[in-house]
Design a protein around this motif. Structure first.
Motif: not given
Lengths: 322, 322
Positions: A30-55
């Motif tokens: 069994y693997v816990f499903d963060s997707t469902a947990a996040n939907l219910r708790s309205q907390k994704s645990g994500f911070v989005a980051v954009t950078i010009p280049s990975i390299n």
DNA sequence: ATGAAAGCGCTAACAC
DNA sequence: GTGTTAGCGCTTTCAT
């Protein structure tokens, strides 16, 4: 419900029950499903980051600082590359916001109209980095790219140089690069020096190779140049190698300065005078700011980073010649 | 339901209705919630990827290739850094799997027992990269790190070198680095040459600075060395700069070879003989493999990458001296 | 071309 | 310390 609690570290389940549950889960695969947990708790645990280049070692360091600091609170980074392109950034921001990040970090203060609107409308902390935006959307953690070039020009002027050139990218695409060019021009004017020795090395990011090519052109166009300010250490290193190939001594004939404190600059011969923009600290401070805001504990203030000029062997006082 | 359809590009809604919906959404600042969509459709749109370090141009290129290819199918990458540490990798894999990625890409064939079990149990494609695992978990896209070093040794032997040394990391942590060292030793033995000139430059990843320090030690320990194989171009460049500083000519006194075809190697003086491992292609082929498997169209076969030795100025035929 | 009903796998809120 | 109920915001399925 008990299973749910067993998977949350700090919740009230008897040690025995929890152990049974975790063991059984492991057996069942069994693997816990963060997707469902996040939907219910309205907390994704994500911070989005954009950078010009990975390299790019600078942005990689910033992401590293962000990632390490946020992971201590079990938050993950959702990363996107804009390729130094604001339209691409807009697409990316829209895509990232759909994942419901709890904060979003973008690089620099230049965005499309629509991207600005998206960021203004969204109900999460927005942090602009690597710059001090003229009109901040939310918070920022950065420094003035213009001031930084002033420091470099001042350094060369203090060494007695007056004929100073700039190697950078084609104008509009890289906002921070253009800002550095503007800073160079302004600083030269402030010293009553000619600010017109500008070499456009190509579309950002400027590679070492492009730095070398730009140096070749510079030598042809302005052979009496005394010092060269480069938009990054990579361009500066390229310029240095071109001098090597042509048998031109650095810093004897040209002083060279870079930006970004890349590893290459402290190892190459001669070592490169540069500016440390504290890339990793930018990431760490940004992460701390985000955590402060999400906690609601401390107010969460903008952070002004103070880049520091590091004088090394590629620049030195001009010997009296005339 | 119509709103849901309006946001899906290819679904049947009248053009008029869709336009009204999208306009209204924009006005309201509505942002589509991928989290909920993914939960219901059981498709996260994520591919999980672990790499040893974010700050490495080779892995960055692989991630770039993966990212660009997958984004054409609207899939995003969920990235994690193991810091060259298998325990950290295990934690990371567990965390990433909770996000329900549709495939997972890991670097190399060395993992903890538990990580292997997690990957074997999970019902998604697993791809190991940058290596050809002795016992693959699922698929792989990679090459033999040992064979690659054999090619480099052969290159030096063909140039007439016999006293060949190796600069690499401390043994166990970086599986690919150790594999390269083993490949070096095996190749030397195959030529009946002494394989014991091994310099341990420190814990991976080896920096330019550590490469330089290792070179200093090498010169002291084995001054009559003719050629040096380095675990990466960064170490090789460091070694090169140490020679510069000591006034030792490369390739006149030492031939030097690196690995990874980093940008520095084609710009520095002399340019670096290296091995191009096709980092970006590894990412692209991995992404294509994933898409093939998810489509169920083509069967999805393992990919053997063929690294290519690039002879440049840092290595050349030994002049007869004796 | 559009809508109604059910449910994805969790957790908040409230029992007991 | 454990269980029950409802619902997060979508999509699947089936109707119309």
């Amino acid at each position: 419900m008990t299973v749910s609690r067993a998977f949350k570290a700090d919740s009230l389940v008897s040690a025995e029950t929890r152990e049974t549950i975790l063991r059984t889960a492991e057996e069942l695969g069994y693997v816990f499903d963060s997707t469902a947990a996040n939907l219910r708790s309205q907390k994704s645990g994500f911070v989005a980051v954009t950078i010009p280049s990975i390299n790019n070692a600078n942005f990689a360091d910033t992401v590293g600082g962000l990632s390490d600091t946020l992971s201590r609170r079990d938050m993950q980074i959702l990363l996107g590359y804009t390729n130094y392109n604001v339209e691409e950034e807009e697409r990316l921001i829209e895509q990232l916001l759909r994942r419901k990040p709890q904060a979003i970090v973008v690089t620099g203060g230049t965005h499309t109209q629509r991207a600005r609107r998206l960021l203004q409308t969204v109900a999460i902390p927005v942090i602009e980095t690597w710059d001090i935006p003229a009109d901040p959307i939310g918070h920022y953690v950065g420094f003035s790219n213009a001031v930084v070039m002033r420091d470099m020009v001042n350094h060369f002027v203090a060494l007695g140089c007056r004929r100073i050139a700039f190697i950078g990218g084609d104008v509009e695409r890289d906002a921070r690069g253009s800002e550095r060019r503007r800073g160079f021009v302004a600083a030269m004017q402030a010293h009553d020096l000619d600010p017109s020795r500008l070499i456009a090395a190509g579309p950002p990011p400027i590679s070492m190779r492009e730095g070398a090519d730009a140096m070749a052109r510079l030598i042809e166009l302005y052979p009496d140049t005394e010092a060269i300010v480069c938009v990054s250490d990579l361009a500066a290193y390229g310029a240095l190698t071109e001098c090597h190939r042509l048998g031109i001594a650095v810093p004897d004939r040209f002083s060279i300065g870079g930006f970004g404190n890349y590893e290459i600059g402290e190892v190459c011969v001669p070592t490169l005078t540069t500016i440390n923009a504290h890339a990793r600290e930018i990431g760490e401070r940004t992460a701390e700011l985000i955590l402060d805001i999400l906690d609601g504990s401390r107010p969460g203030a903008d952070v002004k980073i103070e880049p520091r000029l590091i004088a090394r062997d590629s620049s030195r006082a001009l010997l009296p010649r005339h």
